[in-house]
Enzyme design. Structure first.
Site, PDB file in Angstrom:
ATOM      1  CD  GLU A  27     -30.662 -19.891 -65.939  1.00  0.00           C
ATOM      2  OE1 GLU A  27     -31.634 -19.983 -66.709  1.00  0.00           O
ATOM      3  OE2 GLU A  27     -29.774 -20.757 -65.846  1.00  0.00           O
ATOM      4  CG  ASN A  72     -29.644 -25.198 -68.088  1.00  0.00           C
ATOM      5  OD1 ASN A  72     -30.606 -25.928 -67.851  1.00  0.00           O
ATOM      6  ND2 ASN A  72     -29.306 -24.869 -69.328  1.00  0.00           N
ATOM      7  CG  ASN A 172     -33.969 -25.886 -64.748  1.00  0.00           C
ATOM      8  OD1 ASN A 172     -35.040 -25.419 -65.139  1.00  0.00           O
ATOM      9  ND2 ASN A 172     -32.900 -25.980 -65.534  1.00  0.00           N
ATOM     10  CD  GLU A 173     -34.655 -27.272 -69.244  1.00  0.00           C
ATOM     11  OE1 GLU A 173     -33.477 -27.360 -69.623  1.00  0.00           O
ATOM     12  OE2 GLU A 173     -35.522 -26.634 -69.870  1.00  0.00           O
ATOM     13  CE1 TYR A 244     -37.046 -20.661 -73.491  1.00  0.00           C
ATOM     14  CE2 TYR A 244     -36.494 -22.932 -72.948  1.00  0.00           C
ATOM     15  CZ  TYR A 244     -36.613 -21.605 -72.571  1.00  0.00           C
ATOM     16  OH  TYR A 244     -36.306 -21.221 -71.285  1.00  0.00           O
ATOM     17  CD  GLU A 292     -36.547 -22.756 -68.302  1.00  0.00           C
ATOM     18  OE1 GLU A 292     -36.057 -22.823 -69.448  1.00  0.00           O
ATOM     19  OE2 GLU A 292     -35.949 -23.129 -67.278  1.00  0.00           O
ATOM     20  CD  GLN A 351     -33.530 -16.787 -68.349  1.00  0.00           C
ATOM     21  OE1 GLN A 351     -32.844 -15.947 -67.799  1.00  0.00           O
ATOM     22  NE2 GLN A 351     -33.128 -18.063 -68.444  1.00  0.00           N
TER      23      GLN A 351
HETATM   24  O1  AHR Z   1     -33.907 -20.223 -70.238  1.00  0.00           O
HETATM   25  C1  AHR Z   1     -32.667 -20.671 -70.698  1.00  0.00           C
HETATM   26  C2  AHR Z   1     -32.398 -22.120 -70.315  1.00  0.00           C
HETATM   27  O2  AHR Z   1     -33.277 -22.943 -71.006  1.00  0.00           O
HETATM   28  C3  AHR Z   1     -32.626 -22.479 -68.873  1.00  0.00           C
HETATM   29  O3  AHR Z   1     -31.526 -22.225 -68.076  1.00  0.00           O
HETATM   30  C4  AHR Z   1     -32.891 -23.949 -68.942  1.00  0.00           C
HETATM   31  O4  AHR Z   1     -33.718 -24.398 -67.908  1.00  0.00           O
HETATM   32  C5  AHR Z   1     -33.475 -24.152 -70.319  1.00  0.00           C
HETATM   33  O5  AHR Z   1     -32.840 -25.181 -71.003  1.00  0.00           O
END
Ligand code: AHR
Length: 516
Positions: A27, A72, A172-173, A244, A292, A351
């Site tokens: 990213e 993001n 994305n999201e 995460y 992710e 990432q």
């Molecule tokens: O990977 C970091 C961020 O986590 C990304 O930009 C977003 O998609 C997620 O919230």
């Protein structure tokens, strides 16, 4: 600990791993691009500014597909800013990470980097501040051979051949309030389906992923997937998932249990997707793109670690330093992905470099492997093939996992977490079987006995473990190999059987060959 048994049977199979299960993510965020994969002037950089010390580690890590440019970031990105003569590209404010984006690296450079690294590119389109029109123009620029304004613009920019990008993320999201131009499920579903139509009219070979929830704990989780898929079902192949895991609570057993929630998340999304299919009277199956996933919490919650004042270029943000215990939780997530290979066809470790990443660099200095590098590299090299359905008999423990994402702080009770988490993959070419095994007991060694029914007497190829007496141990520039794999001794083999003792709090990879 009492004996832990595993039964593997030759014909009991979860599914075959898709090569795209072993992907990662670049990213425009902090030093992932600038100072990460791209650093003109670095002593290992080539003419295009690609760091070859990083490339060497990327090749060793062996990701198969790379998501780009966000995240993001993509929800405010004008792709046109990143193509054409570099000196004419605009500098822009990036509202995702409160940075200045210089745009000296863009889509064409990313494609070149992927080709050099031998990795399939995956592009995301901006469905935040933009929509179907920008998405179709980017696709035409990338994939149309020639003879139109946009395809000829690509050729004029120096890329004669189409990029032929096959996998595309529809935003994305889009469920997250932190997202530029966040949307409701119906608003997003409408934009996504219209973008999908335009994109597939240009190139029907592409595959599309609609945005699922940005976490299982989002207040709209479940309802979001259902509504979005009702809009997009006929036009997409994938729905995305993000996770995460964290150790905010300083509760290591709960951290190591958290990948079991990932199993539940996957199974819930499969159920929702199949219920949409049932209501559409369709036999089509939407596959999952876990685009992710990682451990991430230290550099997450407070704005002072996420955002540096003054709109800097490539600030040092989200530079999570991973410990031994993070590598264990991360390994558990690898196992969760493998054990759902029938429906999770794509996954991206978030990432790649510096930003919540397996590879760290110093700008102007060296590059090294973080602790999480090792389980991923092992999974990518040896996790390809038929995933066997493992029947596990293991003692369990109870945990409660704290997850603050979304509007509320949530506690997920996990009353029965097996100390052993395991995936077994058979290489369909060689017949070799690789066991990925996590002993989640923090003090006790695990006597493990695996019965291999229908495989013949196996031979040991290699046995490695990842462990450290200090669960907080990390790899740094000065001690880059403090946490790294070592040989697991004491593996014994008999007729249809393998025995080993797994150290407390350890990740293990045992590779067994078929008898000749
Ligand atoms: O990977 C970091 C961020 O986590 C990304 O930009 C977003 O998609 C997620 O919230």
């Amino acid at each position: 600990m009492r004996k832990v048994s595993v039964l593997l049977q030759h014909d009991a199979v979860v599914g075959e791993t898709d090569p795209r299960l072993f992907g990662a993510f670049v990213e425009h965020l902090g030093r992932c691009v600038y100072g990460g994969i791209y650093e003109p002037g670095h002593k290992t950089a080539d003419k295009q500014g690609f760091r070859h010390d990083v490339l060497a580690l990327v090749r060793e890590l062996a990701p198969t597909i790379m998501r780009y440019p966000g995240g993001n970031f993509v929800s405010g990105y004008n792709w046109e800013d990143g193509v054409g003569p570099v000196e004419k590209r605009p500098r822009r404010l990036d509202l995702a990470w409160m940075s200045t984006e210089p745009n000296t690296f863009g889509t064409n450079e990313f494609i070149d980097w992927c080709r050099l690294a031998g990795i399939e590119p995956m592009l995301a389109v901006n469905l935040g501040t933009r929509g179907g029109d920008a998405a179709r123009e980017l696709l035409e620029y990338c994939n149309h051979p020639k003879g139109t304004a946009l395809s000829d613009l690509r050729r004029k920019h120096g890329w004669e051949e189409p990029h032929d990008v096959r996998f595309w993320c529809l935003g994305n999201e889009m469920d997250g309030p932190w997202q530029m131009e966040m949307k409701t499920a119906d608003e997003y579903g409408r934009i996504a389906v219209e973008a999908a139509k335009l994109m597939k009219w240009i190139d029907p070979r592409i595959e599309l992923a609609a945005c699922g929830s940005s976490g299982r704990n989002m207040p709209t989780f479940g309802a979001w997937e259902d509504r979005v898929l009702q809009h997009t079902f006929a036009h997409v192949e994938y729905i995305s998932l993000h996770t995460y895991v964290n150790n905010y609570a300083h509760d290591t057993p709960a951290l190591l249990a958290s990948p079991d929630l990932m199993d539940g998340f996957i199974e819930e999304v499969v159920a929702i997707a199949d219920s949409v299919a049932a209501r559409a009277h369709s036999t089509k199956r939407i596959m999952l793109s876990f685009d992710e996933w990682n451990v991430w919490y230290r550099t997450r919650r407070s704005s002072d670690v996420r955002v540096k004042p003054g709109w800097p270029v490539a600030p040092q943000i989200l530079e999570e330093i991973y410990s031994m215990e993070d590598a264990l939780a991360f390994g558990g997530m690898c196992i969760s992905l493998l054990n759902h290979a029938d429906r999770v066809k794509v996954a991206c470790l978030a990432q790649l470099v510096n930003v919540i990443a397996p590879i760290m660099t110093e700008t102007g200095g060296p590059a090294w492997r973080q602790t999480i590098f090792h389980p991923f590299a092992q999974m990518s090299h040896f996790g390809r093939g038929r995933v066997l359905r493992a029947e596990i008999d293991s003692p369990t423990y109870a945990a409660s996992y704290y997850d603050p994402r979304g509007s509320a702080d949530l506690h997920f009770p996990l009353p029965s977490v097996p100390y052993l988490k395991l995936a077994a993959v058979e290489d369909t070419g060689t017949g070799a079987i690789t066991l990925f095994a996590l002993n989640r007991h923090l003090e006790q060694p695990m006597p493990l006995e695996v019965t291999l029914r229908g495989f013949g007497t196996p031979a040991l190829i290699e046995a490695l473990q990842l462990r450290h007496a200090n669960l907080k141990a990390t790899n740094t520039k000065d001690r880059p190999d403090r946490v790294s794999p070592s040989t697991l001794t004491g593996v014994t083999l008999g007729v249809d059987r393998m025995k080993a003792t797994l150290a407390p709090a350890s990740w293990n990879m045992i590779r067994l060959g078929r008898p000749g």
